[in-house]
Design a protein around this motif. Structure first.
Motif, PDB file in Angstrom:
ATOM      1  N   MET A 124      67.571  60.817  85.278  1.00 10.42           N
ATOM      2  CA  MET A 124      66.675  59.887  85.894  1.00 10.42           C
ATOM      3  C   MET A 124      67.335  58.518  85.864  1.00 10.42           C
ATOM      4  N   LEU A 125      67.062  57.747  86.877  1.00  5.08           N
ATOM      5  CA  LEU A 125      67.617  56.415  86.997  1.00  5.08           C
ATOM      6  C   LEU A 125      66.467  55.429  87.135  1.00  5.08           C
ATOM      7  N   ASN A 126      66.480  54.401  86.320  1.00  2.00           N
ATOM      8  CA  ASN A 126      65.501  53.327  86.445  1.00  2.00           C
ATOM      9  C   ASN A 126      66.178  52.181  87.169  1.00  2.00           C
ATOM     10  N   VAL A 127      65.557  51.703  88.240  1.00  4.10           N
ATOM     11  CA  VAL A 127      66.094  50.554  88.957  1.00  4.10           C
ATOM     12  C   VAL A 127      65.063  49.443  88.961  1.00  4.10           C
ATOM     13  N   PHE A 128      65.570  48.242  88.995  1.00  5.07           N
ATOM     14  CA  PHE A 128      64.708  47.074  89.061  1.00  5.07           C
ATOM     15  C   PHE A 128      64.965  46.380  90.384  1.00  5.07           C
ATOM     16  N   THR A 129      63.897  46.131  91.118  1.00  3.38           N
ATOM     17  CA  THR A 129      64.002  45.446  92.394  1.00  3.38           C
ATOM     18  C   THR A 129      63.328  44.086  92.277  1.00  3.38           C
ATOM     19  N   LEU A 130      63.714  43.195  93.145  1.00  5.87           N
ATOM     20  CA  LEU A 130      63.173  41.848  93.146  1.00  5.87           C
ATOM     21  C   LEU A 130      62.298  41.681  94.381  1.00  5.87           C
ATOM     22  N   ALA A 131      61.036  41.286  94.175  1.00  8.55           N
ATOM     23  CA  ALA A 131      60.110  41.051  95.276  1.00  8.55           C
ATOM     24  C   ALA A 131      59.244  39.840  94.929  1.00  8.55           C
ATOM     25  N   ASN A 132      59.253  38.867  95.801  1.00 10.54           N
ATOM     26  CA  ASN A 132      58.477  37.645  95.598  1.00 10.54           C
ATOM     27  C   ASN A 132      58.783  36.984  94.259  1.00 10.54           C
ATOM     28  N   GLY A 133      60.053  37.012  93.860  1.00  6.23           N
ATOM     29  CA  GLY A 133      60.465  36.369  92.623  1.00  6.23           C
ATOM     30  C   GLY A 133      60.123  37.135  91.358  1.00  6.23           C
ATOM     31  N   ARG A 134      59.668  38.375  91.493  1.00  5.57           N
ATOM     32  CA  ARG A 134      59.301  39.180  90.317  1.00  5.57           C
ATOM     33  C   ARG A 134      60.097  40.475  90.296  1.00  5.57           C
ATOM     34  N   LEU A 135      60.418  40.947  89.083  1.00  3.76           N
ATOM     35  CA  LEU A 135      61.113  42.219  88.926  1.00  3.76           C
ATOM     36  C   LEU A 135      60.109  43.358  88.869  1.00  3.76           C
ATOM     37  N   PHE A 136      60.424  44.423  89.560  1.00  7.08           N
ATOM     38  CA  PHE A 136      59.614  45.629  89.529  1.00  7.08           C
ATOM     39  C   PHE A 136      60.509  46.795  89.149  1.00  7.08           C
ATOM     40  N   GLN A 137      60.017  47.642  88.252  1.00  2.97           N
ATOM     41  CA  GLN A 137      60.778  48.805  87.808  1.00  2.97           C
ATOM     42  C   GLN A 137      60.331  50.031  88.589  1.00  2.97           C
TER      43      GLN A 137
END
Length: 49
Positions: free
Chosen positions: A1-14
Protein backbone atom coordinates in the motif's frame (compact mmCIF):
# COMPACT_ATOMS: atom_id res chain seq x y z
CA UNK A 1 0.00 0.00 0.00
CA UNK A 2 1.16 3.50 -0.74
CA UNK A 3 0.13 6.58 1.21
CA UNK A 4 0.29 9.81 -0.77
CA UNK A 5 -0.25 13.34 0.36
CA UNK A 6 -1.82 15.83 -2.00
CA UNK A 7 -2.08 19.57 -1.66
CA UNK A 8 -5.48 21.25 -2.12
CA UNK A 9 -6.35 24.79 -1.09
CA UNK A 10 -3.15 25.02 0.95
CA UNK A 11 -3.92 21.88 2.97
CA UNK A 12 -2.40 18.39 2.89
CA UNK A 13 -4.71 15.45 2.36
CA UNK A 14 -3.68 11.82 2.82
CA UNK A 15 -4.89 9.15 0.39
CA UNK A 16 -4.23 5.41 0.35
CA UNK A 17 -3.30 4.07 -3.07
CA UNK A 18 -3.90 0.40 -3.80
CA UNK A 19 -3.03 0.23 -7.50
CA UNK A 20 -0.90 1.88 -10.14
CA UNK A 21 -4.06 3.03 -11.93
CA UNK A 22 -5.25 4.89 -8.82
CA UNK A 23 -1.90 6.70 -8.62
CA UNK A 24 -2.42 8.11 -12.12
CA UNK A 25 -5.30 10.25 -10.85
CA UNK A 26 -3.45 12.11 -8.09
CA UNK A 27 -0.59 14.60 -7.97
CA UNK A 28 1.25 13.69 -4.77
CA UNK A 29 3.63 16.07 -3.02
CA UNK A 30 4.84 13.33 -0.63
CA UNK A 31 4.50 9.55 -0.46
CA UNK A 32 5.26 6.78 2.01
CA UNK A 33 5.01 3.05 1.63
CA UNK A 34 3.67 0.82 4.34
CA UNK A 35 4.43 -2.82 4.90
CA UNK A 36 2.44 -5.34 6.77
CA UNK A 37 4.32 -6.61 9.82
CA UNK A 38 5.94 -10.01 9.41
CA UNK A 39 4.61 -12.85 11.49
CA UNK A 40 7.08 -14.83 13.54
CA UNK A 41 7.56 -18.40 12.48
CA UNK A 42 6.81 -21.13 14.97
CA UNK A 43 9.98 -22.11 16.80
CA UNK A 44 11.92 -18.99 15.83
CA UNK A 45 13.48 -16.86 18.50
CA UNK A 46 14.40 -13.18 18.42
CA UNK A 47 17.23 -13.69 20.94
CA UNK A 48 20.68 -13.88 19.41
CA UNK A 49 23.33 -16.29 20.70
Amino acid sequence: MLNVFTLANGRLFQEEIESHAALAHVQPVWSTSTRRPRRKRAGSSSASA
